[in-house]
Write a protein that holds these residues in place. Sequence first.
Motif, PDB file in Angstrom:
ATOM      1  N   SER A   1      16.078  35.326  12.939  1.00  0.00           N
ATOM      2  CA  SER A   1      17.398  35.562  12.353  1.00  0.00           C
ATOM      3  C   SER A   1      17.220  35.838  10.877  1.00  0.00           C
TER       4      SER A   1
ATOM      5  N   ALA B   1      22.103  37.299  21.490  1.00  0.00           N
ATOM      6  CA  ALA B   1      22.003  38.378  20.518  1.00  0.00           C
ATOM      7  C   ALA B   1      20.864  38.086  19.555  1.00  0.00           C
TER       8      ALA B   1
ATOM      9  N   ASP C   1      19.907  40.274  16.456  1.00  0.00           N
ATOM     10  CA  ASP C   1      20.220  41.489  15.703  1.00  0.00           C
ATOM     11  C   ASP C   1      19.290  41.653  14.509  1.00  0.00           C
ATOM     12  N   TRP C   2      19.081  42.916  14.124  1.00  0.00           N
ATOM     13  CA  TRP C   2      18.158  43.225  13.033  1.00  0.00           C
ATOM     14  C   TRP C   2      18.951  43.762  11.839  1.00  0.00           C
TER      15      TRP C   2
ATOM     16  N   SER D   1      21.697  46.246  16.612  1.00  0.00           N
ATOM     17  CA  SER D   1      22.052  45.073  17.405  1.00  0.00           C
ATOM     18  C   SER D   1      21.174  45.079  18.651  1.00  0.00           C
TER      19      SER D   1
ATOM     20  N   SER E   1      21.166  43.161  22.272  1.00  0.00           N
ATOM     21  CA  SER E   1      21.756  42.259  23.254  1.00  0.00           C
ATOM     22  C   SER E   1      20.743  42.063  24.370  1.00  0.00           C
TER      23      SER E   1
ATOM     24  N   ARG F   1      30.730  42.254  22.227  1.00  0.00           N
ATOM     25  CA  ARG F   1      29.748  42.711  21.222  1.00  0.00           C
ATOM     26  C   ARG F   1      29.857  44.220  21.009  1.00  0.00           C
TER      27      ARG F   1
ATOM     28  N   GLU G   1      30.856  46.356  17.501  1.00  0.00           N
ATOM     29  CA  GLU G   1      29.620  46.942  16.964  1.00  0.00           C
ATOM     30  C   GLU G   1      29.895  47.680  15.650  1.00  0.00           C
TER      31      GLU G   1
ATOM     32  N   ARG H   1      26.701  48.487  13.705  1.00  0.00           N
ATOM     33  CA  ARG H   1      25.376  48.946  13.308  1.00  0.00           C
ATOM     34  C   ARG H   1      25.109  50.323  13.911  1.00  0.00           C
TER      35      ARG H   1
ATOM     36  N   THR I   1      22.471  50.557  18.825  1.00  0.00           N
ATOM     37  CA  THR I   1      22.895  49.545  19.790  1.00  0.00           C
ATOM     38  C   THR I   1      21.848  49.475  20.891  1.00  0.00           C
TER      39      THR I   1
END
Length: 423
Positions: free
Chosen positions: A27, A263, A265-266, A271, A273, A322, A326, A328, A331
């Motif tokens: 994270s 999740a 996410d970067w 993202s 999932s 999600r 969104e 980002r 995906t």
Amino acid sequence: MPSTPIDAHARTDIDPFGLGVASGDPSGDGFVLWTRLIGRGLAPLDAKAVSVRYEVAADRGFRTIVRRGVLPARPEAAHSVHVEVGGLPSGRAFWYRFHALGATSPIGRTTTVPQTSARLRIAVTSCQHWEQARFGAYRDMIAQQPDLVLQLGDYIYEQTYPDQAKVRSFGTSEPLDLGGYRQRHALYKTDPDLQAAHRACPWVVTWDDHEVLNDYANLANRTGEPAAMFATRRAAAYQAYFEHMPIRPSIWHGASTPRLYRAVDWGDLASLSVLDTRQYRSPSPCAPAGIARNVRLDGCAEAAASTGTIMGATQERWLDQRLASEHRPWTLIGQQVFFAPLALDSAGRATFSDQWDGYTANRSRVLQGLSRSTVTSPLVLSGDVHSFWVNDLNDSGGRPVAGEIVTSALAAASPPRGASATL
């Protein structure tokens, strides 16, 4: 945590860190660290709870230690430990190690997720059969310095295949209980290339079927074993999986059943999932009650039933929410089995039951979510079929919605010729 009596007299004359170390689920401010203490010959450590010290440093030489602590490795968890580390700077590399029973573990490298990023390199892997191939592909994978390794299931195999050539042996029968699954996972963790890959960077993992039993779906299984009996075996397999993987305990233990969808996410770039397409499936289409096998379906109407789900209603809602929020540019959906339609005949009527073709209404709902205006560059990442594919994912009107990349097996036999009409 509740107080735990520590076995102050525990000793070992072998390396208790023989299964290596790992990190995962990064994270913006942390990650989870993993190791498991082991006894001689992959036997469980003969001890009560044992104190394990961990250190996280900003440099490989551990001159600047930024986190340290002590926690118990308990026998009821096979002396595994999961350390959730937080409060660290984003976008940084860190090194970690463990100390226990007078020994020090190998050093692992991990990272926190950057807040802003223009680059993410993911190595996607699936299907590694201990008996059918060595794991040397990890050497090239790690040489390319991925930011993440995404493991999409079949990390272990429960069954042997007598008609396939073997390069090494499981040495034990098929696991049926907690002790058996622990032994199988421990055997895998002795592979030096797999250990090195876990030390190199954080992993994100999810399971498919062979972590429990080939082709199982929820509590349905190949042999028609009663649900209550199979639930005991599945629970043992799930427990052993957690004990050997860098999964956050706060996610795993946060529901009535073990939760693996989540999740990862970067930053502001992508993202991710991660799905669980095994635990929550509705009954297999056009199959007897309680039976789940990957079989050919020929014009099976049940495969298109609106109530059919490969994800379960709760996970479906989670993913849809999600996708609706969104923001980002990329995906990504990491999941186990072939997502695109895969025809087994020229007419397109015959399909496999174990893939998303067996749950087409669920696939349509996911594609509808991927069609939202909030989603700009969707990509499904899949495994399972021991072959490489790049697929277009179209809606019911034939309009392109997303793409799919299917990775081949890291170490398992190729599929037979004629496995689909396309091959």
